[in-house]
Write a protein that holds these residues in place. Structure first.
Motif, short mmCIF file in Angstrom:
data_model
loop_
_atom_site.label_atom_id
_atom_site.label_comp_id
_atom_site.label_asym_id
_atom_site.label_seq_id
_atom_site.Cartn_x
_atom_site.Cartn_y
_atom_site.Cartn_z
N PHE A 1 -131.43 -61.12 -45.10
CA PHE A 1 -130.45 -61.75 -44.21
C PHE A 1 -130.08 -63.13 -44.73
CE2 PHE A 1 -129.55 -64.68 -40.75
CZ PHE A 1 -128.49 -64.05 -40.11
N GLY A 2 -131.07 -63.87 -45.21
CA GLY A 2 -130.78 -65.20 -45.73
C GLY A 2 -129.84 -65.17 -46.92
N ARG A 3 -130.00 -64.18 -47.78
CA ARG A 3 -129.09 -64.06 -48.92
C ARG A 3 -127.66 -63.73 -48.47
NH1 ARG A 3 -133.89 -61.84 -51.18
NH2 ARG A 3 -133.31 -59.72 -50.55
N ASP B 1 -130.59 -71.65 -38.24
CA ASP B 1 -130.95 -73.03 -37.94
C ASP B 1 -131.72 -73.64 -39.09
OD1 ASP B 1 -131.37 -75.38 -36.16
OD2 ASP B 1 -133.45 -74.72 -36.26
N ALA B 2 -132.66 -72.88 -39.67
CA ALA B 2 -133.43 -73.39 -40.81
C ALA B 2 -132.55 -73.61 -42.03
CB ALA B 2 -134.55 -72.41 -41.15
N ARG C 1 -129.79 -81.96 -40.02
CA ARG C 1 -128.79 -83.03 -40.15
C ARG C 1 -128.71 -83.49 -41.61
NH1 ARG C 1 -129.93 -86.90 -34.86
NH2 ARG C 1 -129.35 -85.34 -33.29
N SER C 2 -127.54 -83.38 -42.17
CA SER C 2 -127.27 -83.83 -43.52
C SER C 2 -125.76 -84.00 -43.64
CB SER C 2 -127.76 -82.80 -44.55
OG SER C 2 -126.97 -81.62 -44.50
N PRO C 3 -125.29 -84.71 -44.65
CA PRO C 3 -123.84 -84.88 -44.77
C PRO C 3 -123.09 -83.54 -44.82
CG PRO C 3 -124.96 -86.44 -46.18
CD PRO C 3 -126.02 -85.54 -45.62
N ARG C 4 -123.68 -82.51 -45.44
CA ARG C 4 -122.99 -81.23 -45.54
C ARG C 4 -122.97 -80.49 -44.22
NH1 ARG C 4 -121.28 -77.25 -49.05
NH2 ARG C 4 -121.72 -75.09 -48.41
N TYR C 5 -124.07 -80.55 -43.47
CA TYR C 5 -124.22 -79.68 -42.31
C TYR C 5 -124.12 -80.39 -40.96
CZ TYR C 5 -125.77 -76.19 -45.68
OH TYR C 5 -125.82 -75.30 -46.73
N GLU C 6 -123.76 -81.66 -40.96
CA GLU C 6 -123.69 -82.41 -39.71
C GLU C 6 -122.79 -81.71 -38.69
OE1 GLU C 6 -124.61 -85.34 -37.01
OE2 GLU C 6 -125.41 -85.20 -39.05
N ALA D 1 -125.40 -73.62 -35.12
CA ALA D 1 -126.70 -72.99 -35.41
C ALA D 1 -127.83 -73.76 -34.73
CB ALA D 1 -126.93 -72.93 -36.92
N ALA D 2 -127.79 -75.08 -34.80
CA ALA D 2 -128.84 -75.89 -34.19
C ALA D 2 -128.84 -75.76 -32.68
CB ALA D 2 -128.67 -77.35 -34.60
N ARG D 3 -127.67 -75.80 -32.07
CA ARG D 3 -127.60 -75.72 -30.61
C ARG D 3 -128.00 -74.33 -30.10
NH1 ARG D 3 -127.09 -80.01 -32.00
NH2 ARG D 3 -129.31 -79.74 -31.66
N LEU D 4 -127.58 -73.28 -30.80
CA LEU D 4 -127.96 -71.93 -30.37
C LEU D 4 -129.46 -71.75 -30.49
CD1 LEU D 4 -127.18 -69.10 -29.42
CD2 LEU D 4 -126.81 -68.48 -31.82
N ASP D 5 -130.05 -72.24 -31.57
CA ASP D 5 -131.50 -72.12 -31.73
C ASP D 5 -132.23 -72.86 -30.62
OD1 ASP D 5 -133.82 -71.28 -33.54
OD2 ASP D 5 -134.13 -73.44 -33.43
#
Length: 293
Positions: free
Chosen positions: A29-31, A161-162, A167-172, A178-182
């Motif tokens: 799934f990750g791939r 989420d993982a 939090r990073s410049p790319r994924y902010e 993903a973060a909120r759903l997790d």
């Protein structure tokens, strides 16, 4: 009843065999998610919402064709977590701090290169606490509620989420959904985990006190209650400052006890196993009661 038997059989399979050693579906799934990200990515929340909706929705649909027993075994990770933590415990016990630092880096995202014995033990214990919720109790909750679709959708959201929720410049912005759903999906599991840690731990009053007092200061709404309850139940002090990619982050101090040692990892692992079996009993009994109404 067949649904619950599948949940129990899958739990027993995880306790007996651990994760599949080859061709793990979560890795696959990750791939797929990484490949899709090359198409969906943009520095915008809307793109992140679409990315999550497609992948979590596909996982839920796939779950309609997967037996509950197989989905439960694939999604749970309690035994693999226990084995990883046991190896950290063993290395600390024999005094091999460098190897223990490398081993605990398999469990946590923080910089482990300069941790002392207490820091390594703390990192491993916090991982045991948080992942008892994320990899055992929360999946059982969603499996009891929604069967295999709930199990696979939960694991998809947790994996995303993982991958993109930090939090990073790319994924902010892209990782916001993903973060909120997790956070949302882990809410019931984390509270049940904290409650069971309070009931089944060595110090019931201490676990309750630390949970109520310290959890709210932790930056994670779900890891905070679980780690605080473990800290109080075991009489140790968790939390504090961690370093992520050279950036310090204050996770607040959880508990009033001493810094954890390798012996406390053994106690945490026992508590985690008790919580897993108790959670299986709770969700099973709840599902049976719902069926009789």
């Amino acid at each position: 009843m067949t649904h619950l038997l599948g949940l129990v059989a899958g739990y027993v399979a995880d306790r007996t065999f651990g994760d599949p050693r080859r061709w793990h579906p979560v890795a696959g799934f990750g791939r797929v998610a990484a490949a899709l990200e090359r198409v969906t990515y943009a520095d915008a929340r809307a793109n992140g919402v679409a990315h999550v909706a497609v992948l979590v929705g596909a996982a839920a649909l796939a779950g309609r064709r997967v037996p509950v027993m197989l989905a439960t075994w694939v999604v749970l990770g309690g035994t693999s977590l226990d084995r990883e933590a046991a190896e950290v415990e063993r290395l600390l016990a024999v005094g091999d701090l460098d190897a223990a630092r490398r081993q605990v880096a398999r469990l946590v995202g923080r910089d482990t290169s300069a941790l002392d014995e207490h820091g390594v033990a703390r990192a491993a214990l916090e991982s045991v606490a948080e992942n008892t919720s994320d990899a055992v109790v929360a999946p059982l909750v969603w499996g009891a509620l929604l069967g295999a679709p709930g199990l696979l959708a939960y694991r998809a959201a947790n994996t995303l989420d993982a991958m993109v929720g930090h939090r990073s410049p790319r994924y902010e912005r892209f990782g916001w959904a993903a973060a909120r759903l997790d956070d949302l999906l882990n809410l019931p599991g984390s509270r049940l985990t904290a409650l069971l840690a309070t009931v089944l731990g060595d110090d019931h009053a201490g676990a309750w006190r630390v949970w109520r007092r310290d959890a709210r200061h932790h930056p994670s709404p779900n890891a905070g209650p679980v780690e605080a309850a473990f800290a109080g139940a075991l009489g140790v002090r968790l939390g504090g400052v961690n370093v992520y990619a050279g950036r310090p982050e204050d996770r607040h101090v959880l508990g009033d006890g001493r810094p954890p040692m390798h012996e406390d990892l053994a106690r945490a692992r026992v508590l985690a196993r008790r919580i897993g079996w108790a959670a299986l009993g709770v969700v099973g009994a709840t599902a049976l009661l719902r069926r009789r109404r």
